[in-house]
Write a protein that holds these residues in place. Structure first.
Motif, mmCIF file in Angstrom:
data_model
loop_
_atom_site.group_PDB
_atom_site.id
_atom_site.type_symbol
_atom_site.label_atom_id
_atom_site.label_comp_id
_atom_site.label_asym_id
_atom_site.label_seq_id
_atom_site.Cartn_x
_atom_site.Cartn_y
_atom_site.Cartn_z
ATOM 1 N N SER A 48 0.941 -1.298 0.066
ATOM 2 C CA SER A 48 -0.077 -0.033 -0.183
ATOM 3 C C SER A 48 0.951 1.254 0.020
ATOM 4 C CB SER A 48 -1.007 -0.012 1.119
ATOM 5 O OG SER A 48 -1.720 -0.899 1.126
ATOM 6 N N SER A 49 0.308 2.205 -0.713
ATOM 7 C CA SER A 49 1.217 3.390 -0.775
ATOM 8 C C SER A 49 0.858 4.184 0.414
ATOM 9 C CB SER A 49 0.893 4.059 -1.951
ATOM 10 O OG SER A 49 1.447 5.601 -2.121
ATOM 11 N N TRP A 50 1.664 5.122 0.700
ATOM 12 C CA TRP A 50 1.651 6.020 1.910
ATOM 13 C C TRP A 50 0.710 6.965 1.455
ATOM 14 C CZ3 TRP A 50 2.078 11.421 1.009
ATOM 15 C CH2 TRP A 50 2.895 11.895 0.024
ATOM 16 N N ARG A 51 0.269 7.291 0.032
ATOM 17 C CA ARG A 51 -0.826 8.075 -0.291
ATOM 18 C C ARG A 51 -2.284 7.862 0.155
ATOM 19 N NH1 ARG A 51 3.021 7.876 -4.368
ATOM 20 N NH2 ARG A 51 4.007 9.859 -4.820
ATOM 21 N N SER A 52 -2.530 6.340 0.337
ATOM 22 C CA SER A 52 -3.634 5.923 0.576
ATOM 23 C C SER A 52 -3.792 5.498 2.051
ATOM 24 C CB SER A 52 -3.779 4.301 0.008
ATOM 25 O OG SER A 52 -3.009 3.448 0.785
ATOM 26 N N THR A 53 -2.942 6.174 2.817
ATOM 27 C CA THR A 53 -3.054 6.044 4.334
ATOM 28 C C THR A 53 -4.053 7.120 4.817
ATOM 29 O OG1 THR A 53 -0.782 5.603 4.479
ATOM 30 C CG2 THR A 53 -1.797 6.541 6.315
ATOM 31 N N PRO A 54 -5.049 6.356 5.684
ATOM 32 C CA PRO A 54 -6.015 7.420 5.973
ATOM 33 C C PRO A 54 -5.634 8.835 6.934
ATOM 34 C CG PRO A 54 -6.496 5.345 6.495
ATOM 35 C CD PRO A 54 -5.068 5.134 6.162
#
Length: 446
Positions: free
Chosen positions: A19-25
């Motif tokens: 998972s990319s950090w950009r998808s981190t909530p």
């Protein structure tokens, strides 16, 4: 067919996933920001910030988490006795504070937040916020970077290179306490030592999880944060770090045989640091022989016991000991009274003196059912969680030793202790549909 367990084998970025950090909530970033901002707690005004950013990020994270339905689909909380004990202690402390007029003053309110409410909420929400391995990896990286900053700051303070120290208030003797030791942005050496200890355990785990630059940086932070503990000149944290390291290795089968090597290596590293860092050996020797703080503990602890004897059910009220301590301190035959306007230097006695024996019993129950439960064997579906158990136990040992010798009013050490315990106890205090379908677990035995 059983669902395969998540592998603990490190990946290139150490996340255990793709998972990319950009998808981190957003709520994950808020809780990570709370940890970072916590180091400046109580000193935001010196940075020109009118309202503590750690407060904003914490409550913002809680709100965002509550509004995110997807966060609760992966895992749900499981109510355990520890939650009842925490609720009972919070309720009792709040009622006591309201009844004794300390709920609405800044000291009483922030003490309630920093010592009970925020740590307990972090424990409860940790299984949801850090349910994914990649989010735990972000927490690990945050603590590594924090350890880098604190370790370097400790060295600069010890060498008295004040022009390089940030923020500048760290070098102001009128700010905080214990000037002359490594105090960091906390302006308190004990908080500095405990925070460095947490970063030490986290960086030690990161060395085995990450690859490339992050691995080398983590190894550096292991040394820097251990040095920060030493340079904080706080004996309780010294003892806690050694105890926590041994316990973490004892519960990790692969590390048990390295305990003698670790102890010898640690002793050698301390000897080298004492020889290389100018003035450190003299400071450590002087601190090791200091007796005044011991007398302070004798006096305040004795006063707390007298209060418990006279007011066993209610105590004197939440954080009221400072106001009434002079009425309970007595002159001893073998040592003098050096200071009476300080808190009880034992948190268990403090809870008993201010909340009565019921409050002390609830506090002990919270610890035994919460952070101390990490000592018991755990069953992990995700092997990646095994290392977090060791990190949590190490920090709990540091925190536990310090509880016996200090009031521990510091937000970050309290928060980290309970947050790490919440992660280590994810299988116990939360559940998911994947857990229900899977029988492929890792059972940890001593």
């Amino acid at each position: 067919m059983a669902t395969p367990a998540v592998s603990s084998r490190p990946t290139t970025d150490g996340t255990g996933g793709n998972s990319s950090w950009r998808s981190t909530p957003a709520y994950v970033w808020c809780f990570l920001a709370t940890i970072v901002f916590n180091i400046f707690s109580a000193h935001w005004d010196r940075l020109g910030v009118p309202l503590g950013l750690d407060r904003i990020s914490f409550f913002g994270g809680v709100l965002l988490l509550a509004l995110d339905p997807w966060a609760w689909k992966r895992r749900s909380l499981v109510l355990r006795p520890v939650h009842g004990a925490m609720f009972g202690l919070l309720a009792l402390a709040t009622i006591s504070a309201a009844g004794h007029g300390t709920l609405l003053n800044s000291y009483g309110l922030f003490a309630l937040l920093d010592r009970l409410f925020v740590p307990f909420v972090m424990f409860c929400l940790a299984p949801i916020v850090f349910a994914k391995a990649e989010h735990r990896a972000l927490l690990l990286k945050t603590l590594v970077l924090l350890g880098l900053y604190l370790g370097v700051t400790a060295i600069l303070e010890t060498l008295k290179l004040w022009a390089l120290v940030f923020p500048s208030y760290i070098g102001d003797p009128s700010v905080g306490i214990q000037f002359g030791r490594a105090r960091g942005p906390f302006a308190a050496s004990e908080a500095m030592g405990m925070a460095c200890a947490a970063c030490f355990f986290a960086a030690s785990l990161a060395v085995s999880r990450f690859r490339g630059a992050w691995r080398w940086l983590s190894a550096l932070v292991v040394a820097l944060s251990a040095g920060g503990v030493l340079m904080s000149l706080t004996r309780s944290v010294w003892v806690g770090l050694v105890l926590g390291s041994v316990l973490a290795m004892v519960i990790t089968p692969a590390l048990r045989r390295y305990i003698p090597v670790a102890l010898v290596g640690g002793a050698a590293a301390v000897a080298i640091a004492l020889a290389v860092v100018p003035g450190l050996q003299e400071s450590v020797t002087e601190r090791a022989g200091t007796s005044r703080s011991v007398y302070d503990r004798y006096n305040t602890n004795g006063a707390a016991l007298r209060i418990v004897e006279q007011e066993p059910l209610t105590g004197v009220g939440w954080v009221k000991f400072l106001d009434v301590s002079s009425d309970w301190v007595r002159q001893a035959d073998t040592y003098g009274i050096t200071n009476v306007k300080i808190e009880v230097h034992n948190v268990f006695l403090s809870r008993a003196a201010e909340l009565g024996l019921p409050g002390a019993a609830l506090f002990v129950a919270c610890i035994l059912l919460g952070p101390a439960r990490v000592l018991l064997p755990q069953r992990y579906r995700e092997k990646e969680l095994v290392g977090w158990r060791a990190v949590s136990l190490g920090m709990t040992a540091v925190w536990g030793v310090t509880l016996m010798l200090s009031p521990v009013p510091y937000p970050l050490p309290n928060t980290l202790t309970w947050l790490l315990a919440g992660i280590a106890l994810i299988p116990y205090v939360s559940s998911s549909r994947e857990d229900d379908r899977s029988t492929d677990v890792v059972a940890l035995q001593r």
